[in-house]
Design a protein around this motif. Structure first.
Motif, mmCIF file in Angstrom:
data_model
loop_
_atom_site.group_PDB
_atom_site.id
_atom_site.type_symbol
_atom_site.label_atom_id
_atom_site.label_comp_id
_atom_site.label_asym_id
_atom_site.label_seq_id
_atom_site.Cartn_x
_atom_site.Cartn_y
_atom_site.Cartn_z
ATOM 1 N N ASN A 221 0.835 -1.207 0.000
ATOM 2 C CA ASN A 221 0.000 0.000 0.000
ATOM 3 C C ASN A 221 0.870 1.258 0.000
ATOM 4 O O ASN A 221 0.597 2.226 -0.717
ATOM 5 C CB ASN A 221 -0.922 0.005 1.218
ATOM 6 N N LYS A 222 1.924 1.247 0.823
ATOM 7 C CA LYS A 222 2.839 2.385 0.862
ATOM 8 C C LYS A 222 3.542 2.574 -0.485
ATOM 9 O O LYS A 222 3.704 3.699 -0.970
ATOM 10 C CB LYS A 222 3.876 2.186 1.975
ATOM 11 N N ALA A 223 3.947 1.449 -1.088
ATOM 12 C CA ALA A 223 4.634 1.518 -2.377
ATOM 13 C C ALA A 223 3.699 2.041 -3.468
ATOM 14 O O ALA A 223 4.109 2.806 -4.345
ATOM 15 C CB ALA A 223 5.174 0.144 -2.763
ATOM 16 N N SER A 224 2.427 1.626 -3.406
ATOM 17 C CA SER A 224 1.450 2.087 -4.392
ATOM 18 C C SER A 224 1.272 3.600 -4.318
ATOM 19 O O SER A 224 1.197 4.278 -5.342
ATOM 20 C CB SER A 224 0.105 1.390 -4.155
ATOM 21 N N VAL A 225 1.240 4.137 -3.090
ATOM 22 C CA VAL A 225 1.113 5.585 -2.915
ATOM 23 C C VAL A 225 2.381 6.299 -3.369
ATOM 24 O O VAL A 225 2.339 7.303 -4.082
ATOM 25 C CB VAL A 225 0.805 5.919 -1.438
ATOM 26 N N ALA A 226 3.549 5.754 -2.966
ATOM 27 C CA ALA A 226 4.825 6.383 -3.317
ATOM 28 C C ALA A 226 5.057 6.378 -4.823
ATOM 29 O O ALA A 226 5.687 7.288 -5.376
ATOM 30 C CB ALA A 226 5.969 5.664 -2.606
ATOM 31 N N GLY A 227 4.540 5.358 -5.520
ATOM 32 C CA GLY A 227 4.751 5.254 -6.957
ATOM 33 C C GLY A 227 4.061 6.355 -7.751
ATOM 34 O O GLY A 227 4.442 6.637 -8.884
ATOM 35 N N LYS A 228 3.076 7.006 -7.152
ATOM 36 C CA LYS A 228 2.360 8.072 -7.856
ATOM 37 C C LYS A 228 3.164 9.370 -7.925
ATOM 38 O O LYS A 228 2.885 10.233 -8.758
ATOM 39 C CB LYS A 228 1.011 8.326 -7.172
ATOM 40 N N THR A 229 4.166 9.512 -7.043
ATOM 41 C CA THR A 229 4.932 10.763 -6.995
ATOM 42 C C THR A 229 6.419 10.565 -7.267
ATOM 43 O O THR A 229 7.177 11.527 -7.266
ATOM 44 C CB THR A 229 4.761 11.420 -5.602
ATOM 45 N N ALA A 230 6.852 9.319 -7.473
ATOM 46 C CA ALA A 230 8.278 9.055 -7.691
ATOM 47 C C ALA A 230 8.750 9.662 -9.007
ATOM 48 O O ALA A 230 8.096 9.509 -10.040
ATOM 49 C CB ALA A 230 8.539 7.548 -7.676
ATOM 50 N N THR A 231 9.867 10.353 -8.954
ATOM 51 C CA THR A 231 10.430 10.978 -10.160
ATOM 52 C C THR A 231 11.930 10.726 -10.289
ATOM 53 O O THR A 231 12.435 10.475 -11.369
ATOM 54 C CB THR A 231 10.173 12.496 -10.157
ATOM 55 N N SER A 232 12.646 10.807 -9.164
ATOM 56 C CA SER A 232 14.104 10.673 -9.211
ATOM 57 C C SER A 232 14.521 9.209 -9.197
ATOM 58 O O SER A 232 13.747 8.322 -8.843
ATOM 59 C CB SER A 232 14.738 11.393 -8.017
ATOM 60 N N SER A 233 15.782 8.992 -9.563
ATOM 61 C CA SER A 233 16.327 7.635 -9.567
ATOM 62 C C SER A 233 16.323 7.034 -8.166
ATOM 63 O O SER A 233 15.991 5.861 -7.973
ATOM 64 C CB SER A 233 17.759 7.652 -10.109
ATOM 65 N N THR A 234 16.667 7.863 -7.156
ATOM 66 C CA THR A 234 16.689 7.378 -5.772
ATOM 67 C C THR A 234 15.297 6.935 -5.331
ATOM 68 O O THR A 234 15.141 5.879 -4.686
ATOM 69 C CB THR A 234 17.201 8.479 -4.832
ATOM 70 N N GLN A 235 14.284 7.713 -5.672
ATOM 71 C CA GLN A 235 12.915 7.372 -5.284
ATOM 72 C C GLN A 235 12.452 6.073 -5.947
ATOM 73 O O GLN A 235 11.792 5.242 -5.318
ATOM 74 C CB GLN A 235 11.971 8.525 -5.656
#
Length: 286
Positions: A221-235
């Motif tokens: 669930n956390k990964a699904s939310v984070a995937g909507k805003t990830a842009t950088s290589s680190t993210q």
């Protein structure tokens, strides 16, 4: 002996959701329809996706899916809910998402009930399967002499065959009517006996299996939310690690867990999402 491990149709008949998905996809691939499935709360939830609306014509697709499932006759699956929508990027928790926004997510949805297989036909299939697997253990008879053969009349032989057929039929009817109750009773008795001798160990193992599944869902669930805003290589790399951790936890769910089949499917999905996130991380570095 038939190799049942690689027999997808037989696995689907036994109720394997992963095998049912494979059979449906292999059959419907020419129609441009892709199937995903989850067994939840006693209902097999199907998600049908296609690139065009006309490929998801309701009456035709529902009839075809019902025919396929009834030919498989999956054990312990009677209720099926068929959902459809235009194909989109894979979503991890698609069932939760369509339940939350059914009007916006779906083209249509319909629940069907699979017909009970004919008792005699099912008896024949199971009898043939037992023969193929070498599991039919008939009693060994002493050698028959010529005089014995002469004394065996056709009437006696037919009576023996009829008696055996009736016995098998009666056994199958009892199994279909009371098999689940008897199985549950035996499982309950075994569980109680085991718990009496190993209470602490049983509780620990149950807690671990539950925690493994629940922890994997929380991370996903956390990964699904984070995937909507990830842009950088680190993210993206952090996201890939989260998906991989969720996949490992799902893979650790034991076969005794009530949602073991779902855990296997989720483990594969999470792994794919981790690989996708790694690819996105590589793109971001360019």
């Amino acid at each position: 002996m038939v190799d049942r491990i690689n027999d997808i149709t037989w696995q689907a008949h036994q109720g394997s959701v992963a095998a049912i998905i494979q059979v449906l996809n292999e059959t419907l691939t020419k129609s441009g329809v892709r199937i995903r499935a989850v067994f939840a709360d006693g209902v097999l939830q199907l998600l049908c996706e296609a690139a065009k609306v006309e490929e998801l014509e309701q009456s035709r697709l529902v009839e075809e899916i019902q025919q396929i499932l009834e030919s498989i006759a999956p054990r312990n699956i009677r209720r099926v809910k068929i959902n459809s929508r235009i194909v989109r990027e894979q979503q991890l928790l698609w069932l939760t998402e369509i339940d939350g926004e059914r009007d916006n997510q779906l083209l249509w949805s319909q629940e069907i009930t699979l017909a009970q297989p004919n008792v005699v036909q099912q008896l024949i299939k199971d009898f043939q399967a037992s023969q193929a697997e070498g599991q039919l253990n008939l009693p060994k008879l002493s050698p028959i002499t010529n005089s014995d053969k002469q004394n065996k009349s056709p009437t006696v032989r037919w009576q023996l065959a009829l008696g055996l057929g009736l016995l098998l039929t009666l056994g199958w009817v009892v199994y279909t009517q009371f098999g689940e109750q008897l199985k549950n009773l035996v499982q309950l008795e075994n569980t109680n006996s085991f718990a009496t001798a190993n209470t602490n160990r049983t509780k620990t193992e149950a807690d671990k299996s539950h925690d493994s599944f629940a922890a994997a869902v929380r991370i996903a669930n956390k990964a699904s939310v984070a995937g909507k805003t990830a842009t950088s290589s680190t993210q993206w790399l952090e996201l890939a690690a989260m998906w991989q951790r969720a996949s490992d936890l799902m893979n650790a769910v034991p076969p005794t867990h009530s949602r073991y089949q779902e855990a296997k499917i989720r483990s594969q999905l999470y792994k794919k999402y981790s690989e996708t996130a790694q690819k996105e991380a590589a793109k971001s570095e360019l």
